[in-house]
Design a protein around this motif. Structure first.
Motif, mmCIF file in Angstrom:
data_model
loop_
_atom_site.group_PDB
_atom_site.id
_atom_site.type_symbol
_atom_site.label_atom_id
_atom_site.label_comp_id
_atom_site.label_asym_id
_atom_site.label_seq_id
_atom_site.Cartn_x
_atom_site.Cartn_y
_atom_site.Cartn_z
ATOM 1 N N LEU A 88 38.924 -1.372 40.629
ATOM 2 C CA LEU A 88 37.728 -2.198 40.764
ATOM 3 C C LEU A 88 36.561 -1.287 41.111
ATOM 4 O O LEU A 88 36.539 -0.669 42.182
ATOM 5 C CB LEU A 88 37.926 -3.258 41.846
ATOM 6 C CG LEU A 88 36.740 -4.184 42.116
ATOM 7 C CD1 LEU A 88 36.399 -5.005 40.885
ATOM 8 C CD2 LEU A 88 37.015 -5.085 43.306
ATOM 9 N N ASP A 89 35.598 -1.165 40.180
ATOM 10 C CA ASP A 89 34.448 -0.293 40.380
ATOM 11 C C ASP A 89 34.876 1.123 40.762
ATOM 12 O O ASP A 89 34.307 1.764 41.649
ATOM 13 C CB ASP A 89 33.509 -0.866 41.451
ATOM 14 C CG ASP A 89 32.855 -2.150 40.980
ATOM 15 O OD1 ASP A 89 32.604 -2.276 39.774
ATOM 16 O OD2 ASP A 89 32.617 -3.031 41.826
ATOM 17 N N GLY A 90 35.941 1.621 40.108
ATOM 18 C CA GLY A 90 36.407 2.981 40.327
ATOM 19 C C GLY A 90 37.334 3.151 41.499
ATOM 20 O O GLY A 90 37.770 4.262 41.781
ATOM 21 N N VAL A 91 37.664 2.059 42.194
ATOM 22 C CA VAL A 91 38.526 2.122 43.367
ATOM 23 C C VAL A 91 39.833 1.412 43.050
ATOM 24 O O VAL A 91 39.838 0.278 42.560
ATOM 25 C CB VAL A 91 37.847 1.469 44.591
ATOM 26 C CG1 VAL A 91 38.783 1.501 45.786
ATOM 27 C CG2 VAL A 91 36.552 2.188 44.908
ATOM 28 N N GLU A 92 40.948 2.081 43.313
ATOM 29 C CA GLU A 92 42.248 1.483 43.049
ATOM 30 C C GLU A 92 42.521 0.338 44.021
ATOM 31 O O GLU A 92 42.317 0.467 45.234
ATOM 32 C CB GLU A 92 43.355 2.536 43.173
ATOM 33 C CG GLU A 92 44.737 2.005 42.826
ATOM 34 C CD GLU A 92 45.812 3.066 42.900
ATOM 35 O OE1 GLU A 92 47.004 2.718 42.770
ATOM 36 O OE2 GLU A 92 45.454 4.253 43.089
ATOM 37 N N ILE A 93 42.972 -0.771 43.486
ATOM 38 C CA ILE A 93 43.289 -1.931 44.313
ATOM 39 C C ILE A 93 44.676 -2.436 43.962
ATOM 40 O O ILE A 93 45.251 -2.065 42.936
ATOM 41 C CB ILE A 93 42.252 -3.060 44.122
ATOM 42 C CG1 ILE A 93 42.248 -3.528 42.656
ATOM 43 C CG2 ILE A 93 40.870 -2.618 44.556
ATOM 44 C CD1 ILE A 93 41.351 -4.727 42.414
ATOM 45 N N ALA A 94 45.225 -3.292 44.804
ATOM 46 C CA ALA A 94 46.539 -3.867 44.554
ATOM 47 C C ALA A 94 46.440 -4.972 43.519
ATOM 48 O O ALA A 94 45.386 -5.565 43.302
ATOM 49 C CB ALA A 94 47.129 -4.414 45.861
ATOM 50 N N LYS A 95 47.577 -5.279 42.888
ATOM 51 C CA LYS A 95 47.584 -6.311 41.855
ATOM 52 C C LYS A 95 47.196 -7.679 42.445
ATOM 53 O O LYS A 95 46.492 -8.462 41.810
ATOM 54 C CB LYS A 95 48.971 -6.395 41.215
ATOM 55 C CG LYS A 95 49.059 -7.419 40.096
ATOM 56 C CD LYS A 95 50.418 -7.446 39.455
ATOM 57 C CE LYS A 95 51.448 -8.008 40.414
ATOM 58 N NZ LYS A 95 52.762 -8.202 39.756
ATOM 59 N N SER A 96 47.650 -7.936 43.654
ATOM 60 C CA SER A 96 47.338 -9.225 44.268
ATOM 61 C C SER A 96 45.843 -9.395 44.506
ATOM 62 O O SER A 96 45.323 -10.520 44.506
ATOM 63 C CB SER A 96 48.096 -9.359 45.592
ATOM 64 O OG SER A 96 47.755 -8.279 46.466
ATOM 65 N N ASP A 97 45.127 -8.277 44.692
ATOM 66 C CA ASP A 97 43.685 -8.354 44.913
ATOM 67 C C ASP A 97 42.931 -8.765 43.654
ATOM 68 O O ASP A 97 41.803 -9.249 43.719
ATOM 69 C CB ASP A 97 43.148 -7.001 45.405
ATOM 70 C CG ASP A 97 43.699 -6.629 46.770
ATOM 71 O OD1 ASP A 97 44.094 -7.554 47.503
ATOM 72 O OD2 ASP A 97 43.737 -5.432 47.092
ATOM 73 N N MET A 98 43.549 -8.579 42.493
ATOM 74 C CA MET A 98 42.900 -8.962 41.241
ATOM 75 C C MET A 98 42.586 -10.451 41.204
ATOM 76 O O MET A 98 41.573 -10.885 40.657
ATOM 77 C CB MET A 98 43.809 -8.607 40.056
ATOM 78 C CG MET A 98 43.848 -7.142 39.710
ATOM 79 S SD MET A 98 42.311 -6.604 38.964
ATOM 80 C CE MET A 98 42.278 -7.642 37.520
ATOM 81 N N GLU A 99 43.475 -11.243 41.779
ATOM 82 C CA GLU A 99 43.343 -12.684 41.691
ATOM 83 C C GLU A 99 42.299 -13.241 42.665
ATOM 84 O O GLU A 99 42.048 -14.442 42.686
ATOM 85 C CB GLU A 99 44.717 -13.320 41.943
ATOM 86 C CG GLU A 99 45.740 -12.877 40.899
ATOM 87 C CD GLU A 99 47.171 -13.152 41.330
ATOM 88 O OE1 GLU A 99 47.330 -13.623 42.483
ATOM 89 O OE2 GLU A 99 48.095 -12.898 40.548
ATOM 90 N N LYS A 100 41.715 -12.366 43.480
ATOM 91 C CA LYS A 100 40.727 -12.819 44.456
ATOM 92 C C LYS A 100 39.302 -12.520 44.010
ATOM 93 O O LYS A 100 38.352 -12.790 44.742
ATOM 94 C CB LYS A 100 40.999 -12.145 45.803
ATOM 95 C CG LYS A 100 42.412 -12.406 46.338
ATOM 96 C CD LYS A 100 42.714 -11.550 47.546
ATOM 97 C CE LYS A 100 44.160 -11.720 48.004
ATOM 98 N NZ LYS A 100 44.494 -10.839 49.133
ATOM 99 N N ILE A 101 39.170 -11.921 42.830
ATOM 100 C CA ILE A 101 37.836 -11.556 42.353
ATOM 101 C C ILE A 101 37.187 -12.753 41.671
ATOM 102 O O ILE A 101 37.799 -13.421 40.835
ATOM 103 C CB ILE A 101 37.917 -10.372 41.375
ATOM 104 C CG1 ILE A 101 38.586 -9.171 42.055
ATOM 105 C CG2 ILE A 101 36.540 -9.991 40.865
ATOM 106 C CD1 ILE A 101 38.832 -8.010 41.128
ATOM 107 N N ASN A 102 35.945 -13.022 42.025
ATOM 108 C CA ASN A 102 35.188 -14.093 41.382
ATOM 109 C C ASN A 102 34.840 -13.670 39.955
ATOM 110 O O ASN A 102 34.181 -12.658 39.744
ATOM 111 C CB ASN A 102 33.900 -14.367 42.172
ATOM 112 C CG ASN A 102 33.184 -15.610 41.679
ATOM 113 O OD1 ASN A 102 33.322 -16.011 40.529
ATOM 114 N ND2 ASN A 102 32.405 -16.221 42.571
ATOM 115 N N PRO A 103 35.288 -14.429 38.939
ATOM 116 C CA PRO A 103 35.014 -14.016 37.560
ATOM 117 C C PRO A 103 33.534 -13.923 37.239
ATOM 118 O O PRO A 103 33.141 -13.200 36.325
ATOM 119 C CB PRO A 103 35.706 -15.108 36.728
ATOM 120 C CG PRO A 103 35.860 -16.265 37.650
ATOM 121 C CD PRO A 103 36.052 -15.688 39.006
#
Length: 766
Positions: free
Chosen positions: A597-612
């Protein structure tokens, strides 16, 4: 063993034809160099032509001409030997004993050859050696001399080299050296070690030796007559001893050499005998290398679909080597049937747009893990594993019968395509034999070649009947029936490839049925497309659609770009929703995909918390490009998400109560007051336990990890190194009870992020 015997038999027949032509058209003719080339070529051709296989397809409905019927003589024998070898039902009487005897004779001939070489070597070492230009002349009184071997001339010292006869003999041996006759002899002797049972090779060796003498004689007696030649022979009539590898002046037939010299005085040049060799070679090549194959009814279908791009299909012959698979009551092994069938699929494939790759093309042991690894490397569009089932004999031969098709028990991104392929295969095979009405999925213990985590392609397994059923076994072991099934599978592959091109990302049942119908009936394509206009479907440019935990849709396009939208937006675009929820991923290996996310590695579970609404773009990187950018950990792919730069409060990147915790950020969280303030704080925190730390005597660097939220509060403070030591407990407690930190920053916004703070303690030596 039977295949080896059959090959040797074909070598004997081929060499017999070539030698017969030599005796009729070339024997005792004066074009010696042509005869030498012919005999050497005859040996090579006899060994190589039976190994070459070129298939010619013809329609059995057409009237077979004389040429086709002639070629079928050898082809039919080949097919019989192939079927007998693969089924394992044919055994020669005393087969193993005959093989041992054959190898013993070959070994004896090899020892004889080695002994002759060693004898020549000792002769060269133990006698005076004189070098004349690049020729080594060995002076000796050994029996059989003079003779030559490569660049060595073994000269009998009792013959005066400067006499008229001696000069002619020396010239004779020099011809052997310069013409490299020893190489011919060595080659044919090596061939005879392995093909000693071929009488024509022995005859060819004898003729080759004579031709060598003819060539040398013609040079040595260029300006003389046959009387001079006879005088030369009588001058040095010594008791002879043959060296099999050498060119000896006195070891050949004197009478025949004299007759050939007389013929050279009145040459009759004839080219007919040499020219006729060309059509003979063409006939032998056609008879022993070209195999006629019948086109089965409907086999033209396999080549009919014209595809926009080549597809790759991996065919797996189940079991192999030490793993024989199921075995029938008569000793027929599953591994032999699957190998025979897989090779027929590859041989029958005439569609240049379909690339068939076999996991094995011979009987080798191949663990299922290796098969999956090999298949993944091929990046196939389809994987088919061939097997033959078996049941407990107590259930009876007729307990189960017919073909069965299995798919993975897991629901993956390729399940629909595997179902399509399985349905097409079943429909084709049903034309020739019974097939289970439903495609199956094994419950409980899975099938590794279908269920392995690394699988990123549609895969299916075909059980080609039951070994325990007499009818099934009789059908699948018959060579012609195997060709029918191979043709059926190829037809299904062609239709699957065509359906995939027409609708590459069909996920709904409607598109699946329409895809099958489109390849079964070309005219139905227009009707299907008209029907799709009134129903929701996935546009052709979309590769897959996945639903996140918060009911948003991740759209991945065929150009590997992606975006995240709401269900409402999806319906407006006419995109049908997937039947089940799934997480975002690549090629069915979502657990191994990296997310940035914006060049920063995040966990897969964090993907579902992003506002589209905050997402500006999504990019998918795969294969080598991902590894080059992010290292080996990205070998399964990377999904890069870029957020909008103008995010307002309330719609910032970190939504849902700032639940996302960043591992890497643009600006890390800081201790208030900077580095100097941190050092002062931590020094004061451990000052009261310095004596205890000296007693514990454990130096090192303690790395403490903790989370700093957007308000500067700390949580999950824990040491990563020096765990269990007094120093680690002291530092951890100091950070927990210390002041708030300055939050981390990402894209100009405060974010919750991890922080790793090192603290070093060093005991000074006195």
């Amino acid at each position: 063993m039977i295949a080896v015997v059959y090959y040797i038999l074909k070598v004997v027949v081929c060499s017999g034809i070539l030698y017969g032509y030599y005796r009729l058209a070339l024997h005792n003719k004066i074009f010696h160099r042509w005869n030498r080339f012919y005999l050497l070529s005859a040996v090579v051709i006899s060994l190589s032509f039976p190994l070459i296989k070129i298939n010619i397809w013809h329609n059995p409905a057409e009237d077979d001409g004389q040429i086709i019927r002639l070629l079928n003589v050898v082809s039919t024998g080949d097919e019989y030997v192939y079927e007998v070898s693969s089924s394992g039902n044919f055994h020669l009487s005393g087969e193993q004993g005959a093989g041992v005897v054959y190898m013993m004779v070959s070994f004896a001939l090899m020892i004889t050859l080695f002994h002759a070489l060693m004898k020549l070597s000792r002769l060269a070492r133990n006698n005076p050696l004189q070098r004349i230009h690049q020729i080594h002349v060995v002076q000796t009184e050994a029996k059989g001399t003079p003779f030559s071997f490569f660049r060595y001339i073994f000269w009998n010292r009792n013959i005066d080299m400067h006499s008229a006869a001696g000069k002619k003999i020396f010239t004779h041996e020099m011809v052997h050296v310069t013409e490299r006759h020893s190489a011919d002899r060595l080659f044919i002797n090596i061939v005879l070690i392995f093909f000693w049972c071929n009488p024509f090779f022995w005859l060819m060796r004898r003729e080759m030796n004579m031709i060598h003498e003819f060539i040398a004689d013609s040079k040595a007696i260029e300006d003389s007559d046959t009387a001079a030649f006879a005088a030369m022979v009588l001058h040095a009539a010594y008791p002879q001893q043959a060296f099999g590898l050498t060119s000896s002046f006195f070891s050949s037939s004197i009478k025949r050499r004299l007759r050939m010299l007389a013929q050279m005085q009145n040459p009759r040049i004839s080219y007919i005998g040499r020219i006729l060799a060309l059509p003979l070679l063409a006939f032998i090549f056609a008879a022993f290398s070209i195999k006629t194959k019948q086109l089965l009814p409907g086999s033209n279908e396999a080549a009919s679909p014209s595809l926009e791009k080549t597809i790759t299909v991996v065919i797996d012959a189940g079991h192999g080597g030490n793993d024989g698979g199921a075995i029938s009551a008569g000793g027929i092994r599953e591994k032999d049937i699957t190998l025979s069938l897989s090779k027929k699929i590859k041989a029958l494939n005439s569609n240049t747009d379909v690339k068939i790759i076999l996991t094995r093309d011979k009987d080798i042991t191949q663990p299922v893990h290796d098969k999956v690894d090999f298949t993944v490397q091929q990046k196939p569009d389809l994987f088919i594993s061939l097997h033959v089932a078996s049941v407990n004999p107590n259930e009876g031969d007729k307990a189960k019968s017919g073909f069965e098709i299995y798919l993975s028990k897991n629901q993956t991104a390729h399940t629909k395509q595997a179902q399509l392929a399985g349905s097409l295969v079943a429909a084709e095979i049903e034309k020739n034999y019974g097939v289970a009405p439903q495609i199956k999925q094994r419950t409980g213990k899975g099938i590794w070649v279908l269920d392995a985590p690394a699988i990123n392609y549609p895969a299916l397994l075909i059980e080609c009947g039951y070994m325990s059923n007499r009818n099934d076994l009789a059908f699948i072991t018959d060579g012609k029936n195997q060709e029918k099934i191979a043709s059926d599978i190829l037809n299904a592959i062609g239709k699957f490839a065509k359906a995939k091109e027409d609708n590459p990302a069909a996920e709904s049942e409607n598109s699946l049925n329409a895809g099958i119908a489109s390849v079964q009936n070309e005219d139905s394509k227009i009707k299907r497309r008209e029907a799709l206009k009134t129903t929701d479907t996935i546009p052709r440019k979309i590769k897959s659609v996945d639903i996140t935990a918060d009911d948003q849709l991740i759209i991945i396009y065929t150009d590997d770009k992606a975006e995240k939208i709401t269900k409402t937006e999806a319906k407006k675009r006419g995109i049908v929703l997937p039947p089940v929820k799934s997480t975002i991923g690549l090629r069915g290996v979502s657990d191994s995909v990296l997310y940035f996310l914006d060049g920063v590695e995040i966990a897969k579970s964090d993907m579902e918390k992003i506002n589209p609404q905050d997402i500006e773009s999504i990019n998918v990187i795969k294969d080598e490009s991902a590894v080059n950018k992010y290292g080996k950990k990205a070998k399964h792919g990377v999904i890069e998400i870029t957020t909008k730069k103008t995010v307002v409060v309330g719609k910032q990147v970190v939504t849902a109560g700032n639940d996302i915790v960043f591992h890497k950020v643009e600006t890390e969280a800081k201790f208030p007051g900077g580095q100097a303030a941190w050092q002062k704080f931590i020094s004061a925190s451990i000052k009261h336990v310095l004596d205890s730390l000296q007693i514990e005597n454990k130096s090192g660097t303690c790395v403490v990890q903790f989370i700093v939220d957007t308000e500067g509060n700390l949580s999950r403070v824990e040491p990563l190194t020096m765990q269990g030591t007094l120093f680690a407990r002291t530092v951890t407690d100091a950070i927990k009870n210390g002041p708030k930190w300055i939050p981390a920053m990402q894209n100009g916004h405060k974010v919750t992020a991890y922080r790793r703070q090192p603290v070093t303690f060093q005991i000074e030596e006195q």
